[in-house]
Motif scaffolding. Structure first.
Motif, PDB file in Angstrom:
ATOM      1  N   ALA A  58     -24.997   4.533  13.253  1.00 42.69           N
ATOM      2  CA  ALA A  58     -25.061   3.615  12.141  1.00 42.69           C
ATOM      3  C   ALA A  58     -23.735   2.872  12.157  1.00 42.69           C
ATOM      4  CB  ALA A  58     -25.237   4.383  10.844  1.00 42.69           C
ATOM      5  N   ASP A  59     -23.774   1.605  12.519  1.00 38.69           N
ATOM      6  CA  ASP A  59     -22.542   0.827  12.655  1.00 38.69           C
ATOM      7  C   ASP A  59     -21.671   0.959  11.416  1.00 38.69           C
ATOM      8  OD1 ASP A  59     -23.519   0.027  15.033  1.00 38.69           O
ATOM      9  OD2 ASP A  59     -24.078  -1.991  14.394  1.00 38.69           O
ATOM     10  N   GLN A  60     -20.424   1.319  11.624  1.00 41.23           N
ATOM     11  CA  GLN A  60     -19.505   1.448  10.502  1.00 41.23           C
ATOM     12  C   GLN A  60     -18.299   0.561  10.742  1.00 41.23           C
ATOM     13  OE1 GLN A  60     -18.836   5.693  10.157  1.00 41.23           O
ATOM     14  NE2 GLN A  60     -20.611   5.884   8.821  1.00 41.23           N
ATOM     15  N   VAL A  61     -18.080  -0.339   9.808  1.00 48.38           N
ATOM     16  CA  VAL A  61     -16.932  -1.228   9.910  1.00 48.38           C
ATOM     17  C   VAL A  61     -16.201  -1.243   8.581  1.00 48.38           C
ATOM     18  CG1 VAL A  61     -16.123  -3.559  10.405  1.00 48.38           C
ATOM     19  CG2 VAL A  61     -18.141  -2.686  11.578  1.00 48.38           C
ATOM     20  N   MET A  62     -14.926  -0.930   8.613  1.00 54.70           N
ATOM     21  CA  MET A  62     -14.103  -1.045   7.415  1.00 54.70           C
ATOM     22  C   MET A  62     -13.199  -2.251   7.582  1.00 54.70           C
ATOM     23  SD  MET A  62     -11.712   1.691   5.546  1.00 54.70           S
ATOM     24  CE  MET A  62     -10.175   1.197   4.754  1.00 54.70           C
ATOM     25  N   PRO A  63     -13.142  -3.109   6.564  1.00 58.09           N
ATOM     26  CA  PRO A  63     -12.306  -4.305   6.708  1.00 58.09           C
ATOM     27  C   PRO A  63     -10.837  -3.957   6.614  1.00 58.09           C
ATOM     28  CG  PRO A  63     -13.214  -4.201   4.503  1.00 58.09           C
ATOM     29  CD  PRO A  63     -13.774  -3.017   5.249  1.00 58.09           C
ATOM     30  N   ALA A  64      -9.996  -4.856   7.104  1.00 62.03           N
ATOM     31  CA  ALA A  64      -8.551  -4.711   6.940  1.00 62.03           C
ATOM     32  C   ALA A  64      -8.192  -5.173   5.535  1.00 62.03           C
ATOM     33  CB  ALA A  64      -7.839  -5.568   7.983  1.00 62.03           C
ATOM     34  N   PHE A  65      -7.540  -4.295   4.787  1.00 61.44           N
ATOM     35  CA  PHE A  65      -7.171  -4.658   3.423  1.00 61.44           C
ATOM     36  C   PHE A  65      -5.719  -5.118   3.321  1.00 61.44           C
ATOM     37  CE2 PHE A  65     -10.882  -1.965   2.447  1.00 61.44           C
ATOM     38  CZ  PHE A  65     -11.564  -2.848   1.631  1.00 61.44           C
ATOM     39  N   GLY A  66      -5.081  -5.317   4.489  1.00 61.48           N
ATOM     40  CA  GLY A  66      -3.657  -5.657   4.510  1.00 61.48           C
ATOM     41  C   GLY A  66      -3.270  -6.849   3.655  1.00 61.48           C
ATOM     42  N   GLU A  67      -4.216  -7.750   3.434  1.00 55.58           N
ATOM     43  CA  GLU A  67      -3.896  -8.940   2.643  1.00 55.58           C
ATOM     44  C   GLU A  67      -4.474  -8.878   1.239  1.00 55.58           C
ATOM     45  OE1 GLU A  67      -4.426 -12.758   4.567  1.00 55.58           O
ATOM     46  OE2 GLU A  67      -4.378 -11.756   6.497  1.00 55.58           O
ATOM     47  N   ASN A  68      -5.084  -7.749   0.906  1.00 55.37           N
ATOM     48  CA  ASN A  68      -5.724  -7.639  -0.396  1.00 55.37           C
ATOM     49  C   ASN A  68      -4.780  -6.945  -1.379  1.00 55.37           C
ATOM     50  OD1 ASN A  68      -7.263  -6.925  -2.629  1.00 55.37           O
ATOM     51  ND2 ASN A  68      -9.127  -6.729  -1.411  1.00 55.37           N
ATOM     52  N   LEU A  69      -4.228  -7.736  -2.275  1.00 53.62           N
ATOM     53  CA  LEU A  69      -3.248  -7.184  -3.221  1.00 53.62           C
ATOM     54  C   LEU A  69      -3.863  -6.114  -4.109  1.00 53.62           C
ATOM     55  CD1 LEU A  69      -1.536 -10.539  -4.271  1.00 53.62           C
ATOM     56  CD2 LEU A  69      -0.631  -8.797  -2.730  1.00 53.62           C
ATOM     57  N   ASN A  70      -5.155  -6.273  -4.424  1.00 53.78           N
ATOM     58  CA  ASN A  70      -5.801  -5.298  -5.310  1.00 53.78           C
ATOM     59  C   ASN A  70      -5.871  -3.908  -4.677  1.00 53.78           C
ATOM     60  OD1 ASN A  70      -6.383  -7.347  -7.245  1.00 53.78           O
ATOM     61  ND2 ASN A  70      -8.068  -8.006  -5.915  1.00 53.78           N
ATOM     62  N   VAL A  71      -5.726  -3.876  -3.372  1.00 51.67           N
ATOM     63  CA  VAL A  71      -5.685  -2.593  -2.664  1.00 51.67           C
ATOM     64  C   VAL A  71      -4.245  -2.240  -2.305  1.00 51.67           C
ATOM     65  CG1 VAL A  71      -6.406  -1.370  -0.579  1.00 51.67           C
ATOM     66  CG2 VAL A  71      -8.017  -2.886  -1.735  1.00 51.67           C
ATOM     67  N   MET A  72      -3.544  -3.198  -1.689  1.00 51.65           N
ATOM     68  CA  MET A  72      -2.213  -2.896  -1.146  1.00 51.65           C
ATOM     69  C   MET A  72      -1.202  -2.520  -2.225  1.00 51.65           C
ATOM     70  SD  MET A  72      -2.842  -2.914   1.923  1.00 51.65           S
ATOM     71  CE  MET A  72      -1.192  -2.617   2.544  1.00 51.65           C
ATOM     72  N   CYS A  73      -1.335  -3.110  -3.407  1.00 52.32           N
ATOM     73  CA  CYS A  73      -0.389  -2.786  -4.476  1.00 52.32           C
ATOM     74  C   CYS A  73      -0.634  -1.379  -5.020  1.00 52.32           C
ATOM     75  CB  CYS A  73      -0.485  -3.811  -5.606  1.00 52.32           C
ATOM     76  SG  CYS A  73       0.080  -5.448  -5.118  1.00 52.32           S
ATOM     77  N   TYR A  74      -1.712  -0.754  -4.594  1.00 52.21           N
ATOM     78  CA  TYR A  74      -2.055   0.583  -5.106  1.00 52.21           C
ATOM     79  C   TYR A  74      -2.302   1.592  -3.983  1.00 52.21           C
ATOM     80  CZ  TYR A  74      -2.669  -2.273  -9.225  1.00 52.21           C
ATOM     81  OH  TYR A  74      -2.452  -3.162 -10.248  1.00 52.21           O
ATOM     82  N   LEU A  75      -1.697   1.320  -2.844  1.00 57.68           N
ATOM     83  CA  LEU A  75      -1.944   2.163  -1.680  1.00 57.68           C
ATOM     84  C   LEU A  75      -1.552   3.619  -1.938  1.00 57.68           C
ATOM     85  CD1 LEU A  75      -3.131   1.723   1.052  1.00 57.68           C
ATOM     86  CD2 LEU A  75      -0.905   1.025   1.900  1.00 57.68           C
ATOM     87  N   ASP A  76      -0.379   3.813  -2.512  1.00 63.62           N
ATOM     88  CA  ASP A  76       0.072   5.180  -2.796  1.00 63.62           C
ATOM     89  C   ASP A  76      -0.800   5.829  -3.866  1.00 63.62           C
ATOM     90  OD1 ASP A  76       1.985   5.022  -0.900  1.00 63.62           O
ATOM     91  OD2 ASP A  76       3.702   4.930  -2.252  1.00 63.62           O
ATOM     92  N   ASP A  77      -1.203   5.031  -4.848  1.00 67.94           N
ATOM     93  CA  ASP A  77      -2.069   5.557  -5.911  1.00 67.94           C
ATOM     94  C   ASP A  77      -3.357   6.102  -5.297  1.00 67.94           C
ATOM     95  OD1 ASP A  77      -0.455   3.192  -6.483  1.00 67.94           O
ATOM     96  OD2 ASP A  77      -1.029   3.474  -8.577  1.00 67.94           O
ATOM     97  N   LEU A  78      -3.939   5.289  -4.398  1.00 64.23           N
ATOM     98  CA  LEU A  78      -5.204   5.681  -3.762  1.00 64.23           C
ATOM     99  C   LEU A  78      -5.027   6.943  -2.935  1.00 64.23           C
ATOM    100  CD1 LEU A  78      -6.399   2.132  -2.685  1.00 64.23           C
ATOM    101  CD2 LEU A  78      -7.535   3.618  -4.347  1.00 64.23           C
ATOM    102  N   TYR A  79      -3.913   6.982  -2.201  1.00 64.86           N
ATOM    103  CA  TYR A  79      -3.661   8.156  -1.358  1.00 64.86           C
ATOM    104  C   TYR A  79      -3.534   9.409  -2.216  1.00 64.86           C
ATOM    105  CZ  TYR A  79      -1.361  11.560   1.586  1.00 64.86           C
ATOM    106  OH  TYR A  79      -1.052  12.720   2.244  1.00 64.86           O
ATOM    107  N   VAL A  80      -2.736   9.295  -3.263  1.00 60.74           N
ATOM    108  CA  VAL A  80      -2.471  10.456  -4.129  1.00 60.74           C
ATOM    109  C   VAL A  80      -3.781  10.950  -4.757  1.00 60.74           C
ATOM    110  CG1 VAL A  80      -1.389  11.121  -6.308  1.00 60.74           C
ATOM    111  CG2 VAL A  80      -0.050   9.930  -4.562  1.00 60.74           C
ATOM    112  N   TYR A  81      -4.598  10.018  -5.247  1.00 61.10           N
ATOM    113  CA  TYR A  81      -5.880  10.407  -5.849  1.00 61.10           C
ATOM    114  C   TYR A  81      -6.767  11.114  -4.824  1.00 61.10           C
ATOM    115  CZ  TYR A  81     -10.758   9.989  -7.156  1.00 61.10           C
ATOM    116  OH  TYR A  81     -12.086  10.277  -7.373  1.00 61.10           O
ATOM    117  N   LEU A  82      -6.893  10.506  -3.652  1.00 65.03           N
ATOM    118  CA  LEU A  82      -7.803  11.081  -2.647  1.00 65.03           C
ATOM    119  C   LEU A  82      -7.280  12.403  -2.108  1.00 65.03           C
ATOM    120  CD1 LEU A  82      -8.862   7.782  -0.887  1.00 65.03           C
ATOM    121  CD2 LEU A  82     -10.351   9.339  -2.178  1.00 65.03           C
TER     122      LEU A  82
END
Lengths: 218, 601
Positions: free
Chosen positions: A160-184
């Motif tokens: 089942a083809d799986q593709v995750m986009p690059a979020f490097g330019e997405n502030l809504n993700v990049m500004c919360y990278l540590d938050d996401l890591y800590v939660y997960l």
């Protein structure tokens, strides 16, 4: 890679890296190499003394101050409310009275806006994306960062083809990278169940300032 | 010799023209119950078949006649088409098309596989589904994930023309089918979670040349509305109706996507469809009514000019897309014959309108758990006529950013999503697959980057509290009274399109993988069979060689594959709640299969 705003080692003044905002693809790769090198140095001795002094358990543990952290390691808190272990990796922290750190809570919120449409509620996965509550059991902080910034592709016959986009330019993700890591990581360690963190530390002023700076807001 | 060659040539021409009905247009095929010429069953979107060989008395004996693997393991929405002796089957990304010979046990006549950049995959919200092919005048239309519309020779699979409808790099993608009308193909677009300003476009069916395009929001000329002639609830919409309902130029990233089903009424020459949610999901970031997102549109098929509009959820605060199908029926209403349009909206209200004028006749909840609004104001003298009366407790706008509004019903996936309902003229009832799911919703500030998700809310979903514990119902609905006639509990959302037949049977699929047949009058279960994977496809019927067949695609996925695959928890019920409704993964797995049923010989 056109990841411009995040953690270049020499950011331009206009795109100054927020305090404590560390990940970048370049940096992450560097860290990865470093940590591998460290692992090579450390492993033999760790193996030799494994009986008496096991490596940090890859699960939730009780820290000296009675709080719950990754592996029970001591964590220091910065002015943004982020807890960091001695190796520099962020961690969740649940106080003895059950209060969760701000980053884990914030990560819960951001995860369920940006990530859950593929990775399912509470990091449980979907019919087409892996369960991150599982993946983070083995994925390091650096690997996690690398995938979020650069994306990932598994495409081929019979899968089942799986593709995750690059979020490097997405502030809504990049500004919360540590938050996401800590939660997960809290989910992966079993420190947090499939619930919204209810009792939590408050958002600090430094966190808000950093957030605004990251988004380029005044 | 020469004579023979000439005969052969003639034969060749004759063969090329086959199936004969094709050249007489889609309308004739739709009228022939032996064929299934359009995804929606007919232009009115009734998903009703006159076939009655399989009926309430014998459906219990139904057996699998044959099956076909699509070779793709993602969510399979839509269903096959049957034109003459050929069945056309599509797949999710990479959007393969198979032409199967019904005279030869489904042997593959031709296969078409487009080359698409896999980077489109993560830009598609909620799996790589595709809701199927369309047919007219010897051509099969494939609308690919990357928004390329391709016309294929139905006989050979040869590409005749293609046109690109949008740009995936900006978040523009496609999951929907297209609707051929006369000499045009009507085409929608997705991307509401990426800040796309969506539109409906008509292309010339012979050449692929763009004929008209109407945006969901923006200046009047770009929306194809006439300030004086286009009406909303009987009154002219006036100049700049959309621009006035947005702050600044936010309409430029306003969403209002058009990824649902389309219907067409040859008498009024109007095309009917709904527009989706305004971007972002954070209502505080886009003050105003955000017109014309969340709107039922009636557009002239030839010019695209809108005759009337009706916005169901002004200033959306819950992601209640208005894209669900419009079902066109001619029924008695209050003792008089009316041309009706019935629509089961994501927001949980079942609407009945006059499809000629856009007059609002009925708006009632089709799931008793719906709580975000008390009702739709039906008082024509009221300043809020036609608007939902929002309950403050469940208003994510009134509660504000960074506040978690709890227990909102329905959840963002709606009381019903795209899974289409069916209508039987024998019972005058609508058969509606529904979700019975509620949510907590917390909006927060987000920034826009082209081609990146632009969501702006955290939500968690759970089965409707204080109910049967399941996440779905399959209901029969009376659209003239706005009442549920019967309701079947389902453990999971019913994400499969229904089929009603003259045999007094209604068919639908379930997420565990069952194809079910129920009595159209009572809802009594008459048959079920577990297919290899969860069903989010729509049930189709056709007749071949004197035998009636029922066909459905299995292949779990879609939005249903997100939350439900993992199982939902009720955060209010605390820990351990997951046991009550175990994960869908305990019942089924990924798949991609067409299963065809018939009565035994």
């Amino acid at each position: 890679m056109t990841n411009y705003a995040f953690g270049r080692s020499n950011p331009s003044p206009a795109q100054a890296r927020p305090v404590g905002f560390k990940p970048s693809a370049l940096l992450a790769t560097g860290l990865l190499v470093m940590s591998l090198a460290l692992a090579c140095l450390v492993l033999p001795s760790a193996g030799a003394v494994a009986q008496e002094q096991p490596a940090v358990a890859n699960t939730v543990g009780t820290a000296p101050d009675g709080s719950k952290t990754h592996g029970g390691q001591e964590a220091t808190k910065d002015d943004m409310g982020k807890y960091t272990m001695s190796d520099g990796t962020p961690t969740y922290r649940i106080a003895p009275d059950g209060t969760m750190d701000w980053f884990a809570y914030s990560g819960y919120r951001r995860y369920h806006a940006e990530c859950h449409v593929c990775h399912g509620p509470d990091g449980m996965g979907s019919s087409y994306a892996p369960a991150l509550a599982n993946s983070l059991k083995t994925l390091s902080y650096e690997q996690f960062t690398e995938v979020v910034v650069n994306g990932k592709k598994t495409v081929g016959v019979g899968t089942a083809d799986q593709v995750m986009p690059a979020f490097g330019e997405n502030l809504n993700v990049m500004c919360y990278l540590d938050d996401l890591y800590v939660y997960l990581k809290a989910r992966a360690d079993g420190a947090l169940d499939r619930t919204r963190p209810s009792k939590r530390e408050d958002k600090t002023k430094a966190y808000g300032d950093n957030e605004n700076q990251c988004f380029g807001r005044k | 010799m020469r004579k023979l060659a000439c005969a052969a040539l003639l034969l060749g021409v004759a063969v090329y023209a086959w199936p004969a009905a094709a050249n007489d247009g889609l309308t004739k095929i739709i009228k022939d119950p032996k064929q299934w010429g359009i995804q929606t069953g007919d232009y009115a979107n009734t998903r009703y078949s006159k076939l009655d060989q399989i009926n309430a008395g014998n459906v219990g004996k139904m057996q699998v006649a044959w099956s076909f693997s699509t070779g793709v393991l993602r969510g399979h929405e839509g269903g096959p088409l049957v034109i003459g002796d050929v069945m056309y089957v599509h797949t999710p990304f990479p959007n393969i098309v198979y032409a199967l010979d019904l005279n030869d046990d489904g042997k593959i006549i031709w296969k078409y596989e487009p080359k698409q950049d896999p980077n489109v995959i993560p830009v598609m919200c909620c799996d790589t589904v595709n809701r199927g092919l369309a047919f007219s005048d010897g051509m099969i239309y494939l609308h690919q994930a990357d928004t390329t519309l391709v016309a294929l020779d139905a006989k050979t699979g040869e590409k005749k023309w293609s046109v690109v409808n949008g740009d995936p790099k900006k978040g523009e993608t496609n999951t929907a089918t297209v609707m051929p009308v006369k000499d045009k193909v009507i085409v929608g677009i997705s991307g509401g979670e990426f800040g796309v300003r969506c539109h409906v476009t008509a292309y010339d069916s012979k050449t692929g040349k763009q004929v008209w395009r109407g945006f969901s929001m923006g200046p009047d000329n770009e929306m194809l509305v006439d300030p004086q002639k286009t009406t909303a609830l009987g009154k002219p919409i006036g100049p700049d109706s959309s621009l006035k309902s947005w702050e600044g130029d936010q309409w430029k990233i306003g969403g209002g996507c058009t990824w649902g089903w389309y219907s067409y009424d040859p008498e009024t020459n109007l095309v009917y469809y709904g527009s989706g949610n305004p971007s972002t999901w954070n209502p505080k970031q886009r003050p105003g009514d955000n017109k014309w997102s969340m709107t039922i549109w009636a557009r002239d098929a030839d010019t695209g000019m809108a005759k009337w509009v009706y916005q169901m959820t002004p200033h959306d605060e819950w992601d209640y897309d208005g894209v669900n199908e419009m079902i066109l029926t001619d029924q008695q209403f209050n003792g008089a014959p009316r041309k009706l349009l019935t629509h089961f909206d994501r927001n949980g209200f079942g609407y009945t309108l006059d499809r000629v004028t856009g007059e609002l006749l009925v708006a009632e909840k089709y799931d008793p758990s719906v709580n975000w609004a008390t009702k739709v104001d039906m008082d024509k003298a009221s300043p809020t006529f036609g608007r939902p009366l929002v309950v403050a407790q469940y208003s994510t706008e009134q509660n504000g950013e960074d506040v978690n509004s709890k227990g909102i019903c329905p959840a963002a996936l709606g009381t019903k999503d795209q899974q289409p309902a069916a209508f039987s003229p024998k019972t005058n009832l609508f058969y509606v697959p529904t979700n019975h799911v509620c949510m907590d919703y917390e909006p927060f500030r987000v920034s826009y980057t082209a081609g990146q998700p632009y969501v702006g809310a955290t939500l968690s979903m759970f089965p409707a509290p204080n109910s049967h514990g399941g996440m779905g119902n399959f209901i029969a609905w009376d659209n003239t009274k706005g009442k549920i006639v019967w309701s079947l509990k389902e453990p999971f959302s019913v994400w499969s399109g229904a089929l009603a037949t003259a045999g007094d049977v209604v068919f639908y699929g379930t997420l565990e993988g069952y194809l079910k047949a129920v009595d159209s009058k009572t809802g009594k279960e008459l048959y079920k069979f577990k297919t290899p994977s969860g069903i989010i496809g729509n049930v189709t019927t056709y007749e071949h060689g004197g035998k009636q067949y029922i066909a459905v695609l299995s292949g779990v996925g879609g939005w249903a594959g997100i939350g439900l695959a993992a199982g939902l928890t009720d955060p209010n019920a605390g820990l351990g709640a997951v046991g009550g409704y175990a994960a869908l993964s305990s019942y089924t797995n990924l798949g991609g299969q067409l299963t065809v049923f018939a009565l035994p010989n």
